[in-house]
Design an enzyme around this catalytic site. Structure first.
Site, PDB file in Angstrom:
ATOM      1  N   GLU A  86       0.817  -1.216   0.000  1.00  0.00           N
ATOM      2  CA  GLU A  86       0.000   0.000   0.000  1.00  0.00           C
ATOM      3  C   GLU A  86       0.854   1.270   0.000  1.00  0.00           C
ATOM      4  O   GLU A  86       0.650   2.172   0.807  1.00  0.00           O
ATOM      5  CB  GLU A  86      -0.965  -0.014   1.195  1.00  0.00           C
ATOM      6  CG  GLU A  86      -1.886  -1.221   1.174  1.00  0.00           C
ATOM      7  CD  GLU A  86      -2.947  -1.230   2.266  1.00  0.00           C
ATOM      8  OE1 GLU A  86      -2.677  -0.731   3.368  1.00  0.00           O
ATOM      9  OE2 GLU A  86      -4.043  -1.741   1.998  1.00  0.00           O
ATOM     10  N   ASP A 124      -8.648  -9.125   3.707  1.00  0.00           N
ATOM     11  CA  ASP A 124      -8.366  -8.113   4.717  1.00  0.00           C
ATOM     12  C   ASP A 124      -9.420  -8.050   5.818  1.00  0.00           C
ATOM     13  O   ASP A 124     -10.297  -7.198   5.776  1.00  0.00           O
ATOM     14  CB  ASP A 124      -8.261  -6.742   4.043  1.00  0.00           C
ATOM     15  CG  ASP A 124      -7.589  -5.709   4.932  1.00  0.00           C
ATOM     16  OD1 ASP A 124      -7.113  -6.082   6.015  1.00  0.00           O
ATOM     17  OD2 ASP A 124      -7.539  -4.539   4.534  1.00  0.00           O
ATOM     18  N   GLU A 148     -12.312  -2.675  12.229  1.00  0.00           N
ATOM     19  CA  GLU A 148     -12.341  -1.850  11.021  1.00  0.00           C
ATOM     20  C   GLU A 148     -13.528  -2.173  10.108  1.00  0.00           C
ATOM     21  O   GLU A 148     -14.274  -1.284   9.717  1.00  0.00           O
ATOM     22  CB  GLU A 148     -11.022  -2.027  10.264  1.00  0.00           C
ATOM     23  CG  GLU A 148     -11.005  -1.298   8.931  1.00  0.00           C
ATOM     24  CD  GLU A 148      -9.672  -1.447   8.204  1.00  0.00           C
ATOM     25  OE1 GLU A 148      -8.769  -2.109   8.727  1.00  0.00           O
ATOM     26  OE2 GLU A 148      -9.559  -0.882   7.099  1.00  0.00           O
TER      27      GLU A 148
HETATM   28  O1  GCW Z   1      -6.971  -2.973   6.101  1.00  0.00           O
HETATM   29  C1  GCW Z   1      -5.999  -2.128   5.673  1.00  0.00           C
HETATM   30  C2  GCW Z   1      -6.319  -0.857   6.378  1.00  0.00           C
HETATM   31  C3  GCW Z   1      -5.138   0.054   6.455  1.00  0.00           C
HETATM   32  C4  GCW Z   1      -3.979  -0.707   7.089  1.00  0.00           C
HETATM   33  C5  GCW Z   1      -3.674  -1.915   6.218  1.00  0.00           C
HETATM   34  C6  GCW Z   1      -2.575  -2.802   6.796  1.00  0.00           C
HETATM   35  C7  GCW Z   1      -2.247   0.067   8.526  1.00  0.00           C
HETATM   36  O2  GCW Z   1      -7.425  -0.255   5.754  1.00  0.00           O
HETATM   37  O3  GCW Z   1      -5.502   1.160   7.215  1.00  0.00           O
HETATM   38  O4  GCW Z   1      -2.846   0.084   7.273  1.00  0.00           O
HETATM   39  O5  GCW Z   1      -4.822  -2.714   6.104  1.00  0.00           O
HETATM   40  O6  GCW Z   1      -2.913  -3.804   7.394  1.00  0.00           O
HETATM   41  O7  GCW Z   1      -1.420  -2.491   6.629  1.00  0.00           O
END
Ligand code: GCW
Length: 665
Positions: free
Chosen positions: A273, A352, A380
């Protein structure tokens, strides 16, 4: 303004004695130095807990004391590392521990029993941690914000500085009480000031914090910026094979380990990311991880390297690229190349942290690499601590998953505990859900997850129900009727949340970026690789042999089971298959009817939960009652929004009416 905070499950309010007072009046330590930090804290905690709950102040028995009621003794022979044994004989309570952490955990166990009003006289128990590493990861930023935080701001950081106050000690007590032995305090997305945590600017404060943790048997870990050399005035590169880069890290790590005591090592999010990593230099993940690991090795350091590496600039038109495949595809080839102080940290699912997704095939897929499971206690995608979602059942499901990586000891729990391949650098980590809200977790009931993760990481065989019951008794009430009601609320909450949100393992459909509330197409035409692929005939992602081929990342018989729509577990149907709306489910309902029904049911279940909660007025502490009531009201709004958007969306796509003729828009 002075901040206040509660004591959660360590509140030590008055309890029924249950014959326990007799045992904790005089305590004798044998083989342990009561001045050593961890033992001293254990003793302090015992005094605090016992005096609060039973109104007795335990006294330290001297060597000459004839008949101490409680003996805390060293036994490193028959008790394993960090473990303890509690037994009661002839009116004497014995706590035998392998080391100082064992003493601390054993004392918290005794306090837990007292808090639950259970007689100590009946105890005979040997507790040894199932996982060597039991960690909380905080996604706290140094400006005080928390990435995916739903309970206020950070209590570790504020305006670019570390905070060292009584709350840090309380946090350490809290997590040590459930057996956590490692904590990462800063966000894996390491930016700005956080990159400087490994410099002179912060050493003094970081060391101070680390010492507080050390007193509770917790190793401090930091998240590391892979591009630190470039940002901290080192070489103009972060190439892991570049001599200058290596030399820079060597000097840096020598300095960090000299300045910060009790440092366990580092957590790294690389090539993920938008974060920098070895791929930038045409190097492998193993090159990056091993370079750092070799350098921290002389200091006993560990590099925890995350496997959340995927293409986040995907074209939604591309049906072949599958984000679910990415973790495995990026890491499996180098299995065996990672050095022994590297641990790969793998999210429970290949996507995720959704309310329901398959178990990551990397877990157990890797055979010659240290692995750690990563779960998310922060909610989340699971209600953001507004909606109730007790996550322990989900975590247990993951841990119980049979990978078939070996003829025996092949569950995820076996793999990440190190039992499968006999490795010591293994364990479980969770993204934490705390913040500086007075009640720590926003919704008071979300503290059940904060508590439960630690308990589960220490003793994987505990049931979700046992954990819930302990937590309720310590936090809210010991009255059986109240306990049962709240335990039932917790146990049903995950399925309820699943019902009114995204169906049958498809996930997402959330408001982009925020991830709370529905937006069915919110991510459908985006770059993130999280699609539902709905059209007028059906929905779901084809991950079979005819689709992305993801199913082949599993061992048999899992691969074939998922590949065949007839044997694929229905709760994951849309994760693995693209399915017509008219497809008949085992329940005898069509897919579309299931979507309608489950969404109506989900809302009804929230309404039922609210009725239960309203009935608890006056039976649980007032503050918690009010906060939770307000959260439930918001949850109901959210559930209705999900129900109506999802049902309307699929009605409009499919043109198929609800058999029950309910209101769809
Ligand atoms: O799920 C995603 C989140 C990000 C997070 C990323 C990760 C810390 O939306 O906010 O970043 O995963 O796990 O690195």
């Amino acid at each position: 303004m002075e901040k206040k905070w509660t004591q959660l499950w360590l509140k030590y309010d008055k309890k029924q004695d249950a014959g326990n007072g007799a045992f904790v009046q005089t305590v004798k330590f044998c083989g342990f130095d009561t001045k050593a930090a961890v033992v001293a804290n254990a003793w302090k905690e015992l005094q605090r807990g016992v005096s609060g709950m039973l109104g007795i102040v335990p006294a330290l028995a001297g060597d000459g004391t004839e008949n101490p009621k409680m003996v805390i003794a060293l036994d490193a022979e028959t008790v394993k590392k960090e473990g303890y044994r509690i037994s009661c004989n002839d009116g004497c309570l014995k706590l035998e521990a392998a080391d100082e952490n064992g003493v601390l955990y054993g004392v918290f166990h005794v306090l837990r029993l007292i808090a639950m009003e259970q007689p100590l006289s009946k105890v005979t128990i040997l507790c040894e941690p199932d996982n060597p590493m039991r960690m909380y990861n905080h996604w706290d930023n140094m400006d005080g914000s928390i990435e995916r935080g739903y309970s206020g701001n950070s209590f570790f950081f504020e305006k670019g500085e570390l905070i060292i106050d009584e709350r840090i000690t309380d946090y350490a007590r809290m997590v040590a009480s459930v057996g956590i032995n490692g904590v990462v305090i800063n966000n894996v997305n390491v930016k700005d000031e956080a990159t400087w945590l490994i410099t002179d600017r912060y050493f003094a404060k970081v060391a101070e914090l680390s010492n507080v943790f050390a007193g509770y048997g917790i190793k401090l870990f930091l998240s590391l910026n892979y591009a630190a050399p470039l940002e901290l005035g080192g070489p103009d590169s972060a190439d892991p094979l570049d001599e200058d880069v290596i030399a820079w890290w060597k000097t840096k790590m020598a300095e960090v380990f000299a300045k910060v005591p009790n440092l366990g090592g580092f957590l790294v999010k690389a090539d993920s990311e938008g974060r920098p990593g070895p791929f930038t230099y045409g190097r492998t993940q193993a090159d990056g991880a091993n370079m750092l690991a070799d350098i921290v090795k002389p200091y006993g350091g560990i590099i925890i390297w995350r496997c959340f590496v995927y293409n986040c600039t995907q074209d939604w038109r591309d049906y072949k690229t599958d984000r679910a495949r990415a973790g495995y595809d990026n890491f499996i080839e180098m299995d065996g190349d990672y050095h022994d102080n590297v641990i790969l940290q793998i999210k429970n699912g290949p996507m995720d942290f959704q309310i329901r997704e398959a178990v990551s095939p990397l877990l157990g897929g890797l055979k010659k690499t240290n692995q750690m499971l990563e779960v998310q206690v922060a909610q989340e995608y699971t209600g953001q601590q507004i909606d109730l979602c007790y996550l322990i059942p989900l975590f247990k499901e993951v841990l119980d998953f049979k990978t078939y990586c070996k003829p025996e000891n092949d569950t995820v729990a076996d793999v990440v505990s190190g039992r499968t391949y006999g490795n010591k650098n293994a364990g479980i980590a969770a993204v934490c859900n705390t913040g500086n809200d007075e009640n720590w977790t926003g919704n008071d009931l979300a503290a059940a997850n904060f508590y439960g993760f630690g308990r589960l990481a220490f003793t994987t065989s505990l049931s979700a129900e046992e954990i819930a019951e302990e937590w309720v008794k310590m936090s809210l009430s010991c009255e059986q009727e109240v306990v049962d009601a709240i335990v039932n609320l917790l146990l049903g909450s995950r399925e309820t949340y699943e019902k009114y949100t995204s169906p049958l393992g498809i996930g997402w459909m959330v408001t982009p970026h925020y991830h709370y509330g529905p937006s069915v197409d919110g991510y459908e035409y985006s770059r993130w690789g999280t699609y539902h692929r709905a059209d007028h005939l059906g929905l779901g992602v084809d991950r079979t042999d005819n689709g992305t081929g993801y199913v082949r990342q599993y061992y048999e018989p899992n691969a074939s089971m998922y590949n065949d729509i007839k044997t694929c577990p229905e709760e994951l149907l849309l994760f693995f298959h693209h399915v017509p709306y008219t497809h008949m489910l085992k329940s005898g309902k069509t897919l579309i009817q299931h979507i309608y029904d489950s969404h109506f049911e989900g809302v009804e279940e929230v309404e039922a939960m609210i009725r239960v909660w309203n009935g608890l007025e006056g039976k649980v502490p007032f503050c918690a009652y009010e906060v939770i009531k307000e959260r439930f009201a918001r949850q109901l709004q959210n559930a209705k929004e999900w129900r109506d958007q999802v049902n309307s969306y699929f009605y409009r796509k499919s043109g198929i009416a609800d058999e029950m003729g309910r209101r769809i828009y």
